[in-house]
Design an enzyme around this catalytic site. Sequence first.
Site, PDB file in Angstrom:
ATOM      1  N   ARG A 187     -29.972 -27.440  27.980  1.00 29.33           N
ATOM      2  CA  ARG A 187     -29.110 -27.864  26.876  1.00 29.33           C
ATOM      3  C   ARG A 187     -27.690 -27.954  27.403  1.00 29.33           C
ATOM      4  O   ARG A 187     -27.306 -27.233  28.324  1.00 29.33           O
ATOM      5  CB  ARG A 187     -29.199 -26.872  25.719  1.00 29.33           C
ATOM      6  CG  ARG A 187     -30.604 -26.710  25.134  1.00 29.33           C
ATOM      7  CD  ARG A 187     -30.615 -25.702  23.995  1.00 29.33           C
ATOM      8  NE  ARG A 187     -31.943 -25.552  23.424  1.00 29.33           N
ATOM      9  CZ  ARG A 187     -32.834 -24.621  23.795  1.00 29.33           C
ATOM     10  NH1 ARG A 187     -32.496 -23.753  24.754  1.00 29.33           N
ATOM     11  NH2 ARG A 187     -34.020 -24.558  23.239  1.00 29.33           N
ATOM     12  N   LYS A 214     -30.765 -20.740  23.143  1.00 27.99           N
ATOM     13  CA  LYS A 214     -30.885 -20.987  21.707  1.00 27.99           C
ATOM     14  C   LYS A 214     -31.878 -20.041  21.050  1.00 27.99           C
ATOM     15  O   LYS A 214     -31.642 -19.542  19.947  1.00 27.99           O
ATOM     16  CB  LYS A 214     -31.310 -22.442  21.468  1.00 27.99           C
ATOM     17  CG  LYS A 214     -31.381 -22.840  20.007  1.00 27.99           C
ATOM     18  CD  LYS A 214     -31.721 -24.307  19.863  1.00 27.99           C
ATOM     19  CE  LYS A 214     -31.779 -24.716  18.399  1.00 27.99           C
ATOM     20  NZ  LYS A 214     -32.115 -26.158  18.256  1.00 27.99           N
ATOM     21  N   HIS A 281     -28.010 -34.876  24.910  1.00 36.75           N
ATOM     22  CA  HIS A 281     -29.396 -34.474  24.691  1.00 36.75           C
ATOM     23  C   HIS A 281     -30.386 -35.503  25.224  1.00 36.75           C
ATOM     24  O   HIS A 281     -31.554 -35.174  25.475  1.00 36.75           O
ATOM     25  CB  HIS A 281     -29.621 -34.243  23.193  1.00 36.75           C
ATOM     26  CG  HIS A 281     -30.535 -33.085  22.914  1.00 36.75           C
ATOM     27  ND1 HIS A 281     -30.277 -31.802  23.349  1.00 36.75           N
ATOM     28  CD2 HIS A 281     -31.735 -33.016  22.260  1.00 36.75           C
ATOM     29  CE1 HIS A 281     -31.248 -30.995  22.960  1.00 36.75           C
ATOM     30  NE2 HIS A 281     -32.149 -31.713  22.305  1.00 36.75           N
ATOM     31  N   ARG A 284     -31.866 -34.442  28.481  1.00 32.70           N
ATOM     32  CA  ARG A 284     -32.917 -33.427  28.310  1.00 32.70           C
ATOM     33  C   ARG A 284     -34.250 -34.105  27.982  1.00 32.70           C
ATOM     34  O   ARG A 284     -35.293 -33.723  28.504  1.00 32.70           O
ATOM     35  CB  ARG A 284     -32.481 -32.459  27.215  1.00 32.70           C
ATOM     36  CG  ARG A 284     -33.422 -31.287  26.938  1.00 32.70           C
ATOM     37  CD  ARG A 284     -32.681 -30.279  26.067  1.00 32.70           C
ATOM     38  NE  ARG A 284     -33.533 -29.389  25.313  1.00 32.70           N
ATOM     39  CZ  ARG A 284     -33.984 -28.215  25.746  1.00 32.70           C
ATOM     40  NH1 ARG A 284     -33.668 -27.825  26.974  1.00 32.70           N
ATOM     41  NH2 ARG A 284     -34.724 -27.450  24.984  1.00 32.70           N
ATOM     42  N   HIS A 307     -38.729 -23.799  24.350  1.00 34.00           N
ATOM     43  CA  HIS A 307     -39.216 -24.141  23.014  1.00 34.00           C
ATOM     44  C   HIS A 307     -40.146 -23.040  22.510  1.00 34.00           C
ATOM     45  O   HIS A 307     -41.054 -22.609  23.229  1.00 34.00           O
ATOM     46  CB  HIS A 307     -39.974 -25.467  23.027  1.00 34.00           C
ATOM     47  CG  HIS A 307     -39.086 -26.652  23.162  1.00 34.00           C
ATOM     48  ND1 HIS A 307     -39.529 -27.870  23.659  1.00 34.00           N
ATOM     49  CD2 HIS A 307     -37.769 -26.840  22.854  1.00 34.00           C
ATOM     50  CE1 HIS A 307     -38.523 -28.740  23.654  1.00 34.00           C
ATOM     51  NE2 HIS A 307     -37.456 -28.131  23.174  1.00 34.00           N
ATOM     52  N   TYR A 316     -40.569 -34.160  22.516  1.00 33.98           N
ATOM     53  CA  TYR A 316     -39.607 -34.529  23.556  1.00 33.98           C
ATOM     54  C   TYR A 316     -40.178 -35.550  24.537  1.00 33.98           C
ATOM     55  O   TYR A 316     -39.433 -36.207  25.238  1.00 33.98           O
ATOM     56  CB  TYR A 316     -39.159 -33.283  24.325  1.00 33.98           C
ATOM     57  CG  TYR A 316     -37.971 -32.589  23.721  1.00 33.98           C
ATOM     58  CD1 TYR A 316     -36.771 -32.471  24.412  1.00 33.98           C
ATOM     59  CD2 TYR A 316     -38.029 -32.059  22.439  1.00 33.98           C
ATOM     60  CE1 TYR A 316     -35.681 -31.835  23.855  1.00 33.98           C
ATOM     61  CE2 TYR A 316     -36.946 -31.425  21.868  1.00 33.98           C
ATOM     62  CZ  TYR A 316     -35.780 -31.320  22.578  1.00 33.98           C
ATOM     63  OH  TYR A 316     -34.692 -30.699  22.020  1.00 33.98           O
TER      64      TYR A 316
END
Length: 345
Positions: A187, A214, A281, A284, A307, A316
């Site tokens: 990130r 995160k 993003h 990523r 995740h 993703y």
Amino acid sequence: MNRRYIAERGAKKPSNDRQLHVDRNTTINEALDIFVRAKEAEGVRPGTVRNYRSVVRYLQDWLDNGSHFINDLTADMIREYINYLRNDRSLYEGDEIRQNNDKKLSVNTINIRIRTLRTMFKFLYNEGIIEANPMMNISQVKHDEHEEVPGLTDEQVDKILATYDDKQYAQWRDKTLVLLLLDSGLRINEALSLTEEQIDFRQLTLYVPSQIAKNRKQREIPLSREVAKRLRQLLDETQHYFGENSQVFMSAFGYDFTADAFRRRLNRLKSKLNLSRLHPHMFRHTFARNYILNGGDLFTLQRILDHAEINTTRKYVQMDNEHIRQQHNKFSPLRNIVKRNGIRI
């Protein structure tokens, strides 16, 4: 005398002791401050608090001034605001637009606003600050197709990298950051907070501490030798220019390089290269897709991306028709059948 029927032992007595101390003169800003203080006490991160304030500011912009009282907001007003977001709202710099580039906000962005408002108004209602919850029956915006967050094509990546001038410190730094994101799937805030202590140049790994991640879980991420070498060079330069305590990524003026600053630079690059969208993003997502295309497995990718759910990782990995054709040509079972049976085509 009426008695209440008890069907199950230990059932809790229904409570209607919700404490109401509604002040009809409580402004939206005052209610927001109460909500933020409660969330800060729960330990939410500064970035989450900034998001709360931004979402409420967008609502106040639509209301046209900041003097509205929180108890004046109704469900009908919220629905009118959502329709405004869907159809009329002008884009701000850095806004995510719909995939067909029709200059409207993406459904995902609108639903983030709705979820944030739902969380705040539920809190205010439970605390007795508002008489009624206007978000109670507000649903998220539906759309016919799943909105994919696209990665970048190989051609777009090459164009971006070719744009940077390695003789300029800021552009050398940006290019190194882009390569790091494409190599690690970090990130943007995880990448920009990197310090020397987080990088093992011998083992070719970097460490993301739990206070930055995160999901609040520490993790190690492998690095390619090429990116590790560039990070070492960049770190040597920043420490030479700005001191030994410098982070890896610094502004040309010696301040910490921020995600907002990088987004602005990407926005200018987007216009220069005539790209429909370009934000951090996307690198990523590009990493995730290419990792799978190059033979990586989904479960390892989930760990690298941090995740909590595998379904998030699946979202993703968005492949276009060309990627599907390439993978089919590479892995089609027919090739083995033809070879095994000596069939000439």
